[in-house]
Design an enzyme around this catalytic site. Structure first.
Site, PDB file in Angstrom:
ATOM      1  N   GLY A   1       0.824  -1.203   0.000  1.00 18.50           N
ATOM      2  CA  GLY A   1       0.000   0.000   0.000  1.00 18.50           C
ATOM      3  C   GLY A   1       0.858   1.252   0.000  1.00 18.50           C
ATOM      4  O   GLY A   1       1.936   1.298  -0.602  1.00 18.50           O
ATOM      5  N   SER A   2       0.377   2.266   0.702  1.00 17.81           N
ATOM      6  CA  SER A   2       1.052   3.569   0.657  1.00 17.81           C
ATOM      7  C   SER A   2       2.413   3.600   1.332  1.00 17.81           C
ATOM      8  O   SER A   2       3.159   4.570   1.171  1.00 17.81           O
ATOM      9  CB  SER A   2       0.151   4.639   1.283  1.00 17.81           C
ATOM     10  OG  SER A   2      -0.981   4.847   0.470  1.00 17.81           O
ATOM     11  N   SER A   3       2.765   2.549   2.077  1.00 18.23           N
ATOM     12  CA  SER A   3       4.123   2.523   2.631  1.00 18.23           C
ATOM     13  C   SER A   3       5.158   2.449   1.512  1.00 18.23           C
ATOM     14  O   SER A   3       6.317   2.838   1.690  1.00 18.23           O
ATOM     15  CB  SER A   3       4.295   1.349   3.601  1.00 18.23           C
ATOM     16  OG  SER A   3       4.231   0.104   2.926  1.00 18.23           O
TER      17      SER A   3
ATOM     18  N   LYS B   1       5.245   4.338  -0.922  1.00 15.22           N
ATOM     19  CA  LYS B   1       5.530   5.701  -1.351  1.00 15.22           C
ATOM     20  C   LYS B   1       6.890   6.198  -0.865  1.00 15.22           C
ATOM     21  O   LYS B   1       7.418   7.191  -1.371  1.00 15.22           O
ATOM     22  CB  LYS B   1       4.407   6.639  -0.892  1.00 15.22           C
ATOM     23  CG  LYS B   1       3.084   6.352  -1.620  1.00 15.22           C
ATOM     24  CD  LYS B   1       1.910   7.110  -1.016  1.00 15.22           C
ATOM     25  CE  LYS B   1       0.596   6.712  -1.702  1.00 15.22           C
ATOM     26  NZ  LYS B   1      -0.591   7.323  -1.068  1.00 15.22           N
TER      27      LYS B   1
END
Length: 480
Positions: A218-220, A222
């Protein structure tokens, strides 16, 4: 001697020489390899004869052996809080050995060549030979906090890893669901078979979810997008990037900022602000700007697509950034850690460790030292740098961006004001409405000592900030 007879004699002598060479080769250079081969079942039948050394975490004994007969010819292996420490110790059974029990077996059972002299002296004074003591890097309080957190917070599966920022030492490695290693460490083959059969469930309680399973980050992910953008010269943490509503290139569907703050994901905020608000729109566009090759190259520098060796015979599952050609919607979604991107909790903890350590990635390890009965050291851990995926300047920018997530970003509502930094992540799996919720980061904020990754599986609407960040906070606070 006639010619035919001479040929037969020479051939016979050559065969005898070859046979002698082969026997010496097998009994000499190949002896240890054959002895420890998984196909050699005798090693498991004989292992109960050894007084295996203890496995320790600080002053806590995780595994130990006791004699089960008066003559001390056979021993039973015991595990202290086996469910809590199963990812670390593994087990010994009549069929197999796993974890540190397998990785350090020759030292634990006393057959390692480095113990030969010690065993000779023990025999000389009439003392029973015993295996060495394996001292792990695990912090018992951090391990308990990690396991309790993922057990109580996850719907189905969860894991947490904490690393020493400077050395890579594994301070905690928790996995849920788990199992009691005492249940399979039995001498009776029929009982062991029944015990293993009872553990064949979904999700698998014997799988180490901290290292041997991968999840959508997921957004980790990023963190890696941002590293690629800064290293690639697209901008700095203070450069503006388009955060306006994003439509997937092929399907035209709107990519919502489900893990972030829609109101803050407009215009062209600085990268640090898009990161703090976790704007999917920014990072989906960024993936397109970078392209699969550059983004994949950065992921590879951080260890994706290569298994991580922890100890001898103990390695991680391979975290994946796709090497097969992707573009359009797939590339955009890969930028927010979904599509076909997967990562183990250990891998993401290593990403955080690298950022916190000014760009230096350290090899994770579990064994701190090994000592013989007389306390002489046989093994002492030597921290090893695996590489430098990013410059110290890029790492320091990422550190500031991860502080912003806690100070005024997606994690502010749950761990705001605490001495911790990180990146939230929420990946929709599409399976039973389950989300994979992450918090990846380091603590303390300004002088990082501990890096971590926590993943839990929550219901639709859950988030890394709500489900995983509080676990990470309790885990790092528990480290002594």
């Amino acid at each position: 001697m006639n010619k035919p007879l001479r040929k037969v004699t020479v051939a016979g002598l050559l065969l005898m020489v070859i046979l002698i060479i082969n026997v010496n080769y097998i009994q000499g250079s190949q002896a240890d390899k054959l002895k420890t081969s998984p196909l050699n079942s005798r090693q498991y039948a004989q292992q109960w004869q050894y007084n295996r050394g203890p496995i320790m975490a600080g002053k806590v004994t995780l595994a130990y052996s006791t004699p089960i007969d008066k003559d001390k010819k056979n021993y039973q292996r015991h595990y202290n809080q086996g469910t809590l420490y199963s990812p670390i110790t593994g087990y010994v059974s009549v069929f197999s050995r796993t974890g540190l029990e397998g990785a350090e077996n020759p030292l634990l059972d006393g057959t390692d060549k480095r113990l030969a002299l010690h065993n000779w002296f023990d025999a000389l004074v009439g003392k029973k030979a015993a295996g060495a003591t394996v001292q792990t890097t695990i912090d018992p309080d951090a391990q308990q906090a990690a396991y309790s957190g993922v057990k109580n917070q996850t719907l189905r599966r969860g894991a947490a890893v904490a690393l020493d920022v400077k050395t890579g030492a594994i301070l905690a490695m928790a996995s849920f669901p788990s199992y009691d290693t005492n249940d399979v460490a039995v001498h009776d083959g029929d009982k062991a078979t029944k015990a293993f059969a009872a553990l064949k469930k979904k999700p698998d309680p014997m799988l180490n979810y901290a290292t041997r399973e991968t999840f959508a980050p997921g957004s980790s992910f990023k963190i890696i997008d941002s590293a690629a953008a800064i290293e690639g010269g697209l901008g700095t943490k203070d450069s503006g990037f388009d955060a306006n509503e994003f439509h997937l290139p092929v399907t035209g569907r709107t990519l919502h900022n489900s893990d972030g703050d829609e109101a803050r994901c407009t215009g062209s905020p600085a990268l640090i602000e898009s990161f703090a608000a976790s704007c999917n729109s920014t990072f989906a566009r960024l993936a397109g700007q970078l392209g699969q090759q550059r983004l994949g190259a950065m992921a590879a520098k951080f260890g994706f697509n290569t298994p991580t060796q922890i100890e001898n015979g103990v390695s991680s599952a391979t975290s994946v950034y796709p090497t097969k050609q992707i573009d359009g919607d797939q590339l955009a979604r890969s930028g927010i850690g979904q599509e076909v991107v997967t990562a183990s909790p250990l891998q993401m903890a290593m990403v955080a460790q690298t950022v916190a350590n000014d760009g230096k990635m350290m090899k994770p390890y579990l064994v701190k030292r090994v000592v013989a009965q007389d306390q002489s050291e046989l093994v002492t851990a030597e921290p090893k740098q695996l590489g430098q995926p990013i410059s110290s300047g890029t790492a320091q920018q990422l550190q500031e961006m991860m502080r912003a997530v806690v100070d005024h970003g997606t994690a502010a509502s749950t761990v705001g004001g605490q001495d911790i930094a990180g990146k939230t992540g929420t990946a929709e799996t599409g399976v039973g409405g389950i989300n994979e919720d992450w918090f990846v980061g380091f603590a303390p904020k300004d002088n990082p000592k501990i890096a971590f990754a926590v993943v839990t599986e929550g219901p639709s609407g859950s988030s890394g900030a709500k489900f995983s960040a509080p676990i990470a906070l309790r885990m790092v606070q528990a480290v002594r």
